[in-house]
Scaffold this motif. Structure first.
Motif, PDB file in Angstrom:
ATOM      1  N   THR A  25     -11.925   3.450   1.110  1.00  0.00           N
ATOM      2  CA  THR A  25     -11.077   2.710   0.184  1.00  0.00           C
ATOM      3  C   THR A  25     -11.791   2.194  -1.056  1.00  0.00           C
ATOM      4  O   THR A  25     -11.139   2.006  -2.078  1.00  0.00           O
ATOM      5  CB  THR A  25     -10.427   1.501   0.874  1.00  0.00           C
ATOM      6  OG1 THR A  25     -11.452   0.684   1.414  1.00  0.00           O
ATOM      7  CG2 THR A  25      -9.502   1.930   1.969  1.00  0.00           C
TER       8      THR A  25
ATOM      9  N   TYR B  88      -5.945   3.538  -4.769  1.00  0.00           N
ATOM     10  CA  TYR B  88      -4.497   3.379  -4.724  1.00  0.00           C
ATOM     11  C   TYR B  88      -4.067   2.932  -3.343  1.00  0.00           C
ATOM     12  O   TYR B  88      -4.749   3.137  -2.352  1.00  0.00           O
ATOM     13  CB  TYR B  88      -3.819   4.691  -5.100  1.00  0.00           C
ATOM     14  CG  TYR B  88      -4.454   5.327  -6.283  1.00  0.00           C
ATOM     15  CD1 TYR B  88      -4.325   4.730  -7.535  1.00  0.00           C
ATOM     16  CD2 TYR B  88      -5.232   6.459  -6.162  1.00  0.00           C
ATOM     17  CE1 TYR B  88      -4.950   5.266  -8.637  1.00  0.00           C
ATOM     18  CE2 TYR B  88      -5.850   7.016  -7.255  1.00  0.00           C
ATOM     19  CZ  TYR B  88      -5.710   6.417  -8.488  1.00  0.00           C
ATOM     20  OH  TYR B  88      -6.329   6.954  -9.576  1.00  0.00           O
ATOM     21  N   ARG B  89      -2.890   2.342  -3.296  1.00  0.00           N
ATOM     22  CA  ARG B  89      -2.417   1.719  -2.085  1.00  0.00           C
ATOM     23  C   ARG B  89      -2.283   2.723  -0.940  1.00  0.00           C
ATOM     24  O   ARG B  89      -2.645   2.433   0.197  1.00  0.00           O
ATOM     25  CB  ARG B  89      -1.065   1.054  -2.362  1.00  0.00           C
ATOM     26  CG  ARG B  89      -0.561   0.193  -1.249  1.00  0.00           C
ATOM     27  CD  ARG B  89       0.611  -0.615  -1.724  1.00  0.00           C
ATOM     28  NE  ARG B  89       0.227  -1.625  -2.696  1.00  0.00           N
ATOM     29  CZ  ARG B  89      -0.195  -2.834  -2.370  1.00  0.00           C
ATOM     30  NH1 ARG B  89      -0.299  -3.169  -1.111  1.00  0.00           N
ATOM     31  NH2 ARG B  89      -0.506  -3.704  -3.289  1.00  0.00           N
ATOM     32  N   HIS B  90      -1.806   3.944  -1.245  1.00  0.00           N
ATOM     33  CA  HIS B  90      -1.616   4.903  -0.148  1.00  0.00           C
ATOM     34  C   HIS B  90      -2.958   5.341   0.417  1.00  0.00           C
ATOM     35  O   HIS B  90      -3.068   5.623   1.616  1.00  0.00           O
ATOM     36  CB  HIS B  90      -0.757   6.104  -0.578  1.00  0.00           C
ATOM     37  CG  HIS B  90      -1.294   6.846  -1.762  1.00  0.00           C
ATOM     38  ND1 HIS B  90      -2.185   7.875  -1.632  1.00  0.00           N
ATOM     39  CD2 HIS B  90      -1.062   6.703  -3.084  1.00  0.00           C
ATOM     40  CE1 HIS B  90      -2.469   8.345  -2.842  1.00  0.00           C
ATOM     41  NE2 HIS B  90      -1.809   7.649  -3.742  1.00  0.00           N
ATOM     42  N   VAL B  92      -5.545   3.357   0.696  1.00  0.00           N
ATOM     43  CA  VAL B  92      -5.938   2.260   1.583  1.00  0.00           C
ATOM     44  C   VAL B  92      -5.222   2.379   2.920  1.00  0.00           C
ATOM     45  O   VAL B  92      -5.828   2.287   3.993  1.00  0.00           O
ATOM     46  CB  VAL B  92      -5.629   0.905   0.917  1.00  0.00           C
ATOM     47  CG1 VAL B  92      -5.920  -0.221   1.883  1.00  0.00           C
ATOM     48  CG2 VAL B  92      -6.435   0.738  -0.342  1.00  0.00           C
ATOM     49  N   THR B  93      -3.884   2.627   2.846  1.00  0.00           N
ATOM     50  CA  THR B  93      -3.121   2.767   4.085  1.00  0.00           C
ATOM     51  C   THR B  93      -3.656   3.906   4.927  1.00  0.00           C
ATOM     52  O   THR B  93      -3.854   3.767   6.138  1.00  0.00           O
ATOM     53  CB  THR B  93      -1.631   3.028   3.754  1.00  0.00           C
ATOM     54  OG1 THR B  93      -1.284   2.260   2.624  1.00  0.00           O
ATOM     55  CG2 THR B  93      -0.763   2.660   4.926  1.00  0.00           C
TER      56      THR B  93
END
Lengths: 101, 170
Positions: A25, B88-90, B92-93
């Protein structure tokens, strides 16, 4: 119930997963690098816990060599990052795209 | 006594996990580095409780000393702000799901599997009697002599590589 080898294994699994999350991440290359060190340390904990549980010295010798490799990796990796920063003014991993078609 | 041991384990494990979380979540790389040093110290404590005091000393000297100093030095040298955000958020998910699955699988394996007990000769009393450093040295210079020499070549190559890479003009 005394502290057993399973406790250490579970802790090490948790730390390894945290390191994986960080590597996947984060965008700062140095933070990614630190997360890799975290994963290496989780593996070291497994080696030493099992070595102490099985009464065998080999696991600790492995940890010794992992530390050697980590030190070499730190030196070369950080030198690469400095070179990259000098060329690109950034160490965002999204910018590491020179080989992308 | 057992309660105390367990309490010690859980407290140190909690600190290790929390500082591991901070490594991943801190915006500023320097804060991440300091949290990582905290994790290294917790692991060194575990090594002491696992009857490996030499590895604990090496952990503190090599990791918390040398490697982290190098990393902090580079962070300071590059003078990075905390502007670099997460992906980006996806992403991270996806990462959380992937490592959660991995953790789940490992926990199942740990629960279902069993460690085959082939006990070697080295227990806590033996380590106390002989000394951990001596045991490591004996093993390192007899059974693992060739890997030891190869490790020294690896370090030499790393030194040369670091100098060549970080030099201004090659």
């Amino acid at each position: 119930m005394i502290v057993s080898v399973y406790h250490y294994m579970v802790l090490s699994a948790i730390l390894f997963s945290l390191g994986t999350i960080g590597v996947l991440t984060r965008r700062n290359a140095i933070v990614v690098f630190m997360c890799i060190e975290l994963m290496l340390n989780a593996v070291n904990l497994t080696f030493i816990a099992l070595s102490s549980y099985l009464g065998n010295m080999d696991g600790q010798i492995f940890v010794f060599f992992i530390m050697t490799v980590a030190a070499a990796e730190a030196a070369v990796g950080l030198a690469l990052m400095i070179t990259f920063y000098r060329n690109r003014e950034s160490i965002d991993v999204e910018d590491f795209s020179l080989l992308k078609l | 006594m057992e309660i105390l041991q367990q309490l010690f384990f859980y407290v140190v494990a909690l600190v290790a996990v929390i500082s591991g979380l901070l490594v991943v979540t801190c915006r500023n790389p320097v804060n991440s580095a300091i949290s990582l040093v905290m994790t290294f110290f917790c692991l060194a404590m575990f090594y002491v409780t696992l009857h490996a005091p030499f590895m604990a000393a090496i952990q503190i000297m090599v990791y918390a000393g040398a490697i982290m100093v190098l990393i902090v030095f580079v962070i300071m040298l590059l003078n990075l702000g905390s502007a670099v955000a997460v992906r980006y958020r996806h992403a991270v998910t996806g990462a959380v799901v992937a490592s959660g699955l991995m953790l789940f699988q490992v926990l199942i394996m740990l629960k279902k599997g069993s460690v085959s007990v082939v006990r070697g000769p080295i227990d806590a009393a033996h380590v106390e009697a002989v000394g951990h450093t001596e045991l490591i040295g004996q093993s390192l210079f007899t059974d693992f002599l060739l890997p030891f020499e190869i490790a020294s070549i690896l370090l030499l190559v790393a030194i040369v590589g670091a100098v060549v890479l970080a030099k201004r003009e090659v």
